[in-house]
Design an enzyme around this catalytic site. Structure first.
Site, short mmCIF file in Angstrom:
data_model
loop_
_atom_site.label_atom_id
_atom_site.label_comp_id
_atom_site.label_asym_id
_atom_site.label_seq_id
_atom_site.Cartn_x
_atom_site.Cartn_y
_atom_site.Cartn_z
N LYS A 1 0.80 -1.23 0.00
CA LYS A 1 -0.11 0.10 0.08
C LYS A 1 0.76 1.39 0.08
CE LYS A 1 -1.64 1.65 4.04
NZ LYS A 1 -2.51 1.85 4.96
N ASP B 1 -7.66 2.04 -0.80
CA ASP B 1 -6.64 3.23 -0.78
C ASP B 1 -5.97 3.69 -1.99
OD1 ASP B 1 -7.10 3.05 2.15
OD2 ASP B 1 -4.99 3.10 2.72
N ASN C 1 -10.77 6.96 3.76
CA ASN C 1 -9.94 6.76 4.95
C ASN C 1 -8.59 6.65 4.82
OD1 ASN C 1 -9.55 7.04 7.80
ND2 ASN C 1 -10.39 4.98 8.30
N ASP D 1 2.72 -0.88 11.94
CA ASP D 1 1.64 -1.71 11.55
C ASP D 1 1.71 -3.28 11.82
OD1 ASP D 1 0.37 0.45 10.72
OD2 ASP D 1 0.85 0.37 8.46
N GLU E 1 -6.39 4.08 11.67
CA GLU E 1 -7.66 3.87 11.12
C GLU E 1 -8.75 3.94 12.43
OE1 GLU E 1 -5.05 2.90 9.71
OE2 GLU E 1 -5.51 2.26 7.69
N HIS F 1 -9.04 -2.34 8.72
CA HIS F 1 -8.52 -3.77 8.08
C HIS F 1 -7.65 -4.67 8.73
CE1 HIS F 1 -4.75 -1.51 6.30
NE2 HIS F 1 -5.34 -0.60 7.19
N ARG F 2 -6.64 -3.87 9.70
CA ARG F 2 -5.73 -4.72 10.35
C ARG F 2 -6.09 -5.38 11.51
NH1 ARG F 2 -1.72 -4.14 7.27
NH2 ARG F 2 -1.09 -2.18 6.54
N LYS G 1 -9.48 -2.41 2.38
CA LYS G 1 -8.50 -1.08 2.47
C LYS G 1 -7.06 -1.53 1.83
CE LYS G 1 -7.39 2.69 5.31
NZ LYS G 1 -6.25 3.04 5.11
N GLY H 1 -28.91 -39.56 15.05
CA GLY H 1 -28.36 -39.16 16.41
C GLY H 1 -27.45 -40.20 16.88
#
Ligand code: C5P
Length: 643
Positions: free
Chosen positions: A22, A49, A92, A315, A343, A386-387, A411, A441
């Site tokens: 990213k 993003d 964002n 991150d 975020e 996202h993380r 994201k 059963g």
């Protein structure tokens, strides 16, 4: 609210080709837009993003062409955006908002920059202060110090020195540095306070250099861009795989056995987050690295807790927080104040959600301490982060869990959970269904005992719901009322015993009355929905045998073996007749048969979870079989399916 239910995981192994970084993607896009000439960008990350950045560049008049796959062509504007007036919405995406703020403030146009509500809570004052020192005209449209922003044309002061704080977000310095060539002047940037997240500045400098601008630097204190610096397209740029995204898969290998191999980043990466592998190695993981790949395996004795300064891997450090659930001792992650302005407030969010699954957590202004404890299932909130979603997927090694709003991974990693599924193996499920009195059963319970697996009698949950509703005075056709009862069922299964609100109810749920009630409440979609997660949390190690209507279709669609167990109505009526007589009840065979035939018809015709053999279920016709033979057949099929 959308959700994704994860079963408890057994192991992880495999190879993942990572999506593009990213951080690199959005830097490359902006510099390609500002450069002289056309740039072909290969392996760009496809995500929210980067979409925000691509949209913004197009709105600014930049030629953007999708070449197919992850490849794009950007026609640079040589430092002058064609569109001089625009309002941009940047969601964002911090990696789009900060650098565009800096570039557009120095671009001589009239621009408004906005984002989602959370973006308007993320500070940007330090960057704006820096830009104002250069003469830029930036004003706040909402709260002082926060987006949205209005940028107007201004005269840039010659040969200045700018001070910018380095201790809130390194993206301020990144934004400024990338924009400075637009001034045409020599400008020096002094960093005030300790510069955090230095590896991100390394990415900025390396990417600028790729586009022909060399930043002079004096340690981490002063950065200078000389007059006459211009971005020039290098022709083709390959975007590295995302090192933060690599962290989840490396952690999966370290927790779940491995080897898990990630491709797209390695020793030669310009991303600081590759250092995450070293942190994982300190926890005991066995790590190997090549120029553009890494692998992780679990250590013999399991992971061990660490006490780490995580400033250099902000991150990826989030991944350590959930890996800590599998480490002996207390893990402390320090120097992570920047988590609070991401975020979401990631320290608070991480602490809240880790506690939900039973961990002991202590949080401070800039640290978090995690001690694992007995895990329990929970629904994890992800805060549009996202993380958070990706980190908590690891927790599935400890307990089945629900991830709310899993699509927030878009994201940075839209197909994260698909990749996750390809490298993980879940605790196995055998799903058995069939008509009333088929003996499913008894077979299911015996198969479970033979394998040492848990046994889920899903019919009992519907019976319990009917009983609890009756006791609470709620009518069986009151869908919302019964669903609320189902959601809050206080039931404990121990061996053969079933307790409702502490009271044994094994016999009470088997009466004719409650059977009829169960059948009614089971036809209400809201009740089925309320019992969904309650059933899925039975999907733990070492495995589960579940019996009931939608076991293999709705509840456990990934069951390794699905069996449709049946017998002729006559054989089933006879079995039920014998059972009743043995228990000392009076019974009438023709009545029992008529009753079963009616029930079969009703069950196959109902619109909600009708009785039928699913396409991927194996048919076990037991009319001529003893129960032992039926059990043996299921066990044989299971060993075939799992080998
Ligand atoms: O299997 P048992 O007779 O205990 O099921 C009680 C009721 O719940 C039945 O009417 C059956 O159709 C319903 N049921 C269901 N879905 C399940 C299990 C049972 O609709 N998974």
């Amino acid at each position: 609210m959308e959700f994704l239910d994860l079963p408890q995981l057994l192991s992880a192994a495999g190879t993942v080709r990572l999506p593009g970084s990213k951080s690199i993607s959005n830097r490359v896009l902006l510099l390609a837009a500002l450069a002289d000439g056309e740039t072909e960008v290969r392996d760009l990350l496809a995500s929210d993003d980067t979409e925000r950045m691509l949209d913004a560049l197009q709105a600014l008049g930049i030629g953007v062409t999708h070449l197919g796959g992850e490849n794009w062509k950007i026609v640079g504007c040589g430092g002058a955006f064609p569109v001089k007036q625009a309002e941009l919405f940047l969601g964002n995406a911090g990696t789009a908002f900060r650098p565009l703020t800096a570039a557009l403030a120095l671009a001589g146009g009239d621009y408004v920059l906005k984002g989602v509500a959370r973006m308007h809570e993320r500070p940007i004052g330090d960057l704006v202060d820096g830009l104002r020192q250069l003469g830029a005209d930036v004003s706040y449209l909402g709260n002082e110090g926060y987006p949205p922003l209005h940028l107007k044309p201004a005269t840039i002061r010659p040969d200045g020195v700018v001070s910018v704080r380095g201790d809130v977000s390194s993206q301020f310095l990144t934004g400024l540095l990338m924009a400075l060539p637009l001034t045409g002047q020599t400008v020096a940037v002094d960093v005030v306070g300790e510069l955090i997240s230095k590896p991100y500045i390394e990415i900025t400098l390396a990417t600028m250099a790729r586009f022909g601008v060399v930043v002079e630097r004096d340690g981490w204190q002063r950065f200078t861009v000389r007059a006459g610096s211009r971005y020039v397209s290098p022709g083709t740029v390959y975007v590295e795989g995302d090192a933060s995204s690599a962290s989840y898969f490396l952690a999966l290998g370290a927790i779940g056995g491995g080897p898990v191999r990630v491709e797209g980043v390695g020793r030669d990466s310009i991303q600081g987050d590759v250092k995450f592998a070293e942190a994982l190695a300190q926890m005991g993981a066995i790590i190997e690295t090549g120029p553009n790949w890494m692998t992780a395996c679990a250590p013999q004795g399991g992971l061990i807790a660490v006490d780490l300064d995580c400033n250099h891997i902000p991150d990826a450090a989030m991944t350590l927080a959930t890996a800590a659930l599998f480490a002996k001792g207390t893990t402390t992650l320090r120097n992570i104040a920047s988590w609070r302005v991401k975020e979401t407030d990631r320290i608070a969010a991480m602490a809240t959600e880790l506690r939900k699954i039973g961990a002991v957590v202590e949080e401070g202004a800039d640290f978090i301490k995690i001690t694992p404890s007995t895990a329990r299932p929970a629904a994890i909130d992800t805060y549009d982060d996202h993380r958070m979603a990706m980190c908590f997927s690891l927790a599935a090694f400890a307990t089945p869990l629900r991830i709310n709003d899993p699509k927030c991974v878009a994201k940075t990693f839209p197909d994260y959970f698909e990749r996750f599924a390809t490298v993980t193996r879940a605790a196995p499920v055998i799903a058995i269904d069939g008509p009333s009195a088929s003996g499913k059963g008894s077979v299911a319970a015996r198969v479970a005992a033979a394998l040492g697996f848990a046994y889920l009698d899903s019919g009992a949950l519907y019976r319990l719901t009917a009983l609890a509703a009756q006791r609470a005075g709620i009518a069986w056709d009151d869908e919302a009322g019964v669903a609320a009862i189902a959601a809050g069922l206080d039931v404990v299964f121990t061996g053969e015993d079933i307790r409702l609100a502490g009271v044994l109810v094994g016999d009470a749920i088997r009466t004719e009355d409650i059977s009829a009630g169960a059948s009614k409440v089971a036809a209400l979609p809201a009740v089925r929905e309320a019992l969904l997660f309650r059933q899925r949390v039975f999907n733990t190690l070492p495995g589960l045998v579940g019996d009931g209507r939608d076991m293999g279709s709705v509840i456990f669609p990934r069951a390794v073996l699905k069996v449709f167990l049946t017998a002729t109505a006559e054989a089933r009526a006879e079995r039920r007749y014998k059972q009743l007589i043995e228990k000392g009840f009076s019974a009438n065979l023709p009545d029992l048969l008529a009753d079963l035939q009616q029930r079969d018809a009703r069950d196959s015709q109902r619109s909600v979870a009708p009785l039928r053999q699913e396409a991927d279920a194996r048919l076990l016709e037991t009319t001529q079989l003893t129960i032992e033979q039926a059990v043996k057949q299921v066990l044989d099929w299971y060993s075939e399916a799992s080998s």
